[in-house]
Design a protein around this motif. Structure first.
Motif, PDB file in Angstrom:
ATOM      1  N   ASP A 250       1.505  17.712  12.618  1.00  0.00           N
ATOM      2  CA  ASP A 250       2.439  16.941  11.799  1.00  0.00           C
ATOM      3  C   ASP A 250       1.725  16.059  10.781  1.00  0.00           C
ATOM      4  N   VAL A 251       0.442  16.280  10.562  1.00  0.00           N
ATOM      5  CA  VAL A 251      -0.340  15.442   9.639  1.00  0.00           C
ATOM      6  C   VAL A 251      -0.944  16.305   8.529  1.00  0.00           C
ATOM      7  N   THR A 252      -0.746  15.874   7.293  1.00  0.00           N
ATOM      8  CA  THR A 252      -1.345  16.541   6.137  1.00  0.00           C
ATOM      9  C   THR A 252      -2.615  15.797   5.744  1.00  0.00           C
ATOM     10  N   TYR A 253      -3.728  16.512   5.762  1.00  0.00           N
ATOM     11  CA  TYR A 253      -5.030  15.948   5.439  1.00  0.00           C
ATOM     12  C   TYR A 253      -5.411  16.252   3.989  1.00  0.00           C
ATOM     13  N   ALA A 254      -6.052  15.284   3.347  1.00  0.00           N
ATOM     14  CA  ALA A 254      -6.633  15.492   2.017  1.00  0.00           C
ATOM     15  C   ALA A 254      -8.102  15.862   2.196  1.00  0.00           C
ATOM     16  N   VAL A 255      -8.484  16.989   1.627  1.00  0.00           N
ATOM     17  CA  VAL A 255      -9.841  17.513   1.770  1.00  0.00           C
ATOM     18  C   VAL A 255     -10.361  17.906   0.387  1.00  0.00           C
ATOM     19  N   GLU A 256     -11.580  17.513   0.090  1.00  0.00           N
ATOM     20  CA  GLU A 256     -12.206  17.887  -1.181  1.00  0.00           C
ATOM     21  C   GLU A 256     -13.465  18.688  -0.880  1.00  0.00           C
ATOM     22  N   ILE A 257     -13.672  19.766  -1.620  1.00  0.00           N
ATOM     23  CA  ILE A 257     -14.845  20.623  -1.403  1.00  0.00           C
ATOM     24  C   ILE A 257     -15.655  20.685  -2.693  1.00  0.00           C
ATOM     25  N   ALA A 258     -16.971  20.475  -2.565  1.00  0.00           N
ATOM     26  CA  ALA A 258     -17.865  20.504  -3.728  1.00  0.00           C
ATOM     27  C   ALA A 258     -19.138  21.250  -3.369  1.00  0.00           C
ATOM     28  N   GLY A 259     -19.615  22.088  -4.289  1.00  0.00           N
ATOM     29  CA  GLY A 259     -20.875  22.790  -4.077  1.00  0.00           C
ATOM     30  C   GLY A 259     -20.694  24.169  -3.474  1.00  0.00           C
ATOM     31  N   ASN A 260     -21.840  24.855  -3.304  1.00  0.00           N
ATOM     32  CA  ASN A 260     -21.852  26.208  -2.762  1.00  0.00           C
ATOM     33  C   ASN A 260     -22.985  26.349  -1.752  1.00  0.00           C
ATOM     34  N   GLY A 261     -22.675  27.010  -0.644  1.00  0.00           N
ATOM     35  CA  GLY A 261     -23.701  27.228   0.366  1.00  0.00           C
ATOM     36  C   GLY A 261     -23.204  26.857   1.748  1.00  0.00           C
ATOM     37  N   GLU A 262     -24.137  26.538   2.633  1.00  0.00           N
ATOM     38  CA  GLU A 262     -23.774  26.199   4.013  1.00  0.00           C
ATOM     39  C   GLU A 262     -22.854  24.969   4.014  1.00  0.00           C
ATOM     40  N   PRO A 263     -21.804  24.991   4.850  1.00  0.00           N
ATOM     41  CA  PRO A 263     -20.847  23.878   4.843  1.00  0.00           C
ATOM     42  C   PRO A 263     -21.357  22.642   5.579  1.00  0.00           C
TER      43      PRO A 263
ATOM     44  N   LEU B 279     -20.058  20.736   0.377  1.00  0.00           N
ATOM     45  CA  LEU B 279     -19.656  19.489   1.023  1.00  0.00           C
ATOM     46  C   LEU B 279     -18.141  19.477   1.202  1.00  0.00           C
ATOM     47  N   ILE B 280     -17.716  19.369   2.451  1.00  0.00           N
ATOM     48  CA  ILE B 280     -16.295  19.331   2.795  1.00  0.00           C
ATOM     49  C   ILE B 280     -15.975  17.890   3.168  1.00  0.00           C
ATOM     50  N   MET B 281     -15.401  17.157   2.212  1.00  0.00           N
ATOM     51  CA  MET B 281     -15.199  15.718   2.365  1.00  0.00           C
ATOM     52  C   MET B 281     -13.738  15.460   2.744  1.00  0.00           C
ATOM     53  N   VAL B 282     -13.553  14.871   3.913  1.00  0.00           N
ATOM     54  CA  VAL B 282     -12.225  14.722   4.522  1.00  0.00           C
ATOM     55  C   VAL B 282     -11.798  13.256   4.496  1.00  0.00           C
ATOM     56  N   ASP B 283     -10.564  12.996   4.078  1.00  0.00           N
ATOM     57  CA  ASP B 283      -9.954  11.684   4.313  1.00  0.00           C
ATOM     58  C   ASP B 283      -9.454  11.674   5.758  1.00  0.00           C
ATOM     59  N   ILE B 284     -10.048  10.836   6.597  1.00  0.00           N
ATOM     60  CA  ILE B 284      -9.658  10.772   8.007  1.00  0.00           C
ATOM     61  C   ILE B 284      -8.244  10.200   8.123  1.00  0.00           C
ATOM     62  N   ILE B 285      -7.530  10.587   9.146  1.00  0.00           N
ATOM     63  CA  ILE B 285      -6.153  10.136   9.355  1.00  0.00           C
ATOM     64  C   ILE B 285      -6.022   8.618   9.147  1.00  0.00           C
ATOM     65  N   GLY B 286      -4.987   8.219   8.380  1.00  0.00           N
ATOM     66  CA  GLY B 286      -4.763   6.804   8.090  1.00  0.00           C
ATOM     67  C   GLY B 286      -5.554   6.267   6.923  1.00  0.00           C
ATOM     68  N   HIS B 287      -6.361   7.125   6.294  1.00  0.00           N
ATOM     69  CA  HIS B 287      -7.228   6.690   5.189  1.00  0.00           C
ATOM     70  C   HIS B 287      -7.013   7.566   3.957  1.00  0.00           C
ATOM     71  N   GLY B 288      -7.305   6.989   2.791  1.00  0.00           N
ATOM     72  CA  GLY B 288      -7.265   7.746   1.550  1.00  0.00           C
ATOM     73  C   GLY B 288      -5.911   8.390   1.326  1.00  0.00           C
ATOM     74  N   GLU B 289      -5.922   9.670   1.002  1.00  0.00           N
ATOM     75  CA  GLU B 289      -4.697  10.399   0.692  1.00  0.00           C
ATOM     76  C   GLU B 289      -4.171  11.210   1.876  1.00  0.00           C
ATOM     77  N   THR B 290      -4.829  11.091   3.029  1.00  0.00           N
ATOM     78  CA  THR B 290      -4.308  11.715   4.252  1.00  0.00           C
ATOM     79  C   THR B 290      -3.160  10.860   4.791  1.00  0.00           C
ATOM     80  N   MET B 291      -2.228  11.502   5.475  1.00  0.00           N
ATOM     81  CA  MET B 291      -1.062  10.788   6.005  1.00  0.00           C
ATOM     82  C   MET B 291      -1.457   9.681   6.982  1.00  0.00           C
TER      83      MET B 291
END
Length: 269
Positions: A7-20, A47-59
């Motif tokens: 029930d939670v929508t996460y905001a995730v940003e991905i930058a670069g190419n290669g191993e995650p 780089l897989i940059m995640v807004d953790i729950i309750g932060h940023g643009e995540t619910m």
């Protein structure tokens, strides 16, 4: 990018190419924490940059129990599965480091390496956790009653961040704006749900981790240097880097050195 887990929508940003590399920010931060790493690593890593729950643009759900460490670790697993990733490097700072470690203990098959900046496996005893829960509950209530401005004013003046007062005005202002971009309910419930007092202790799990682990602490952050020393004695495959003349947030106080350390560790592993 938006990724829905339960029930939670996460905001995730991905930058670069290669191993995650999954990058997890600290309390009051957001995924922008890691922007400085992108130019250093993007040629070889994704780089897989995640807004953790309750932060940023995540619910920021109203129920603090949805923020429980094990539930959020499960969300992280779902994010990796959605991105069709079977393994990743995991990097976390402070609260994000506690989440990174929880994820690594619960789902070790997804972890290539673990990198922890100023992080801990939690509190060892129920007595310590109960005391911390009481303090976190008081702070959570204060955030809701007095709002973000008053909280951030108080938070940036705690001893843990004393060394950040040596930073330029521009950097301090940027950190303040990042903190203010969060919501009272998100930060309050983050404290109540995944604060150190509520998370399980993972001290006993450290000896079971087989993948390479990097611990990074600032020499002026004596508490977390002591924690890293105790963690080092329990981990099988560990490097510990103690950085001179910086405190808790090494990535803010000396981003270039922090990036070189991360890059070097990744190349060796």
């Amino acid at each position: 990018m938006k990724i829905v887990s339960g029930d939670v929508t996460y905001a995730v940003e991905i930058a670069g190419n290669g191993e995650p590399i999954v990058c997890l920010h600290g309390f009051t931060g957001n995924r922008d924490t890691w922007d400085f790493l992108v130019p250093m690593l993007q040629d070889r890593y994704s780089l897989i940059m995640v807004d953790i729950i309750g932060h940023g643009e995540t619910m920021a759900p109203d129920d603090f129990q949805r923020y429980g460490m094990e539930q959020v670790a499960k969300d992280l697993k779902h994010i990796l599965e959605t991105l069709k990733l079977r393994k990743a490097h995991i990097l976390g700072y402070s609260m994000g480091g506690r989440l990174a470690l929880a994820f690594s203990c619960l789902y070790p098959e997804y972890v290539h390496t673990l990198m922890l900046e100023s992080s801990s496996p939690g509190l060892k005893t129920e007595e310590e956790r109960e005391h911390r829960r009481g303090n976190d509950a008081k702070l959570a209530k204060r955030i809701l009653e007095h709002g973000m401005e008053a909280f951030v004013e108080q938070w940036e003046n705690i001893p843990l961040f004393e060394t950040q007062k040596r930073l330029s005005t521009d950097i301090q202002t940027a950190i303040r704006q990042q903190r203010l971009a969060n919501t009272p309910i998100g930060l309050s419930n983050s404290l109540l749900g995944m604060g150190t007092g509520n998370q399980p202790s993972y001290w006993e799990n450290l000896e079971t981790l087989d993948f390479p682990v990097l611990l990074v602490t600032g020499e002026l952050d004596e508490k977390f240097c002591h924690i890293a020393e105790m963690m080092q004695s329990r981990l099988k495959n560990v490097e510990w880097k103690k950085i001179n003349d910086v405190g808790h947030a090494i990535h803010v106080e000396d981003g270039q050195k922090f990036g070189k350390i991360i890059n070097g560790f990744l190349k060796r592993n």
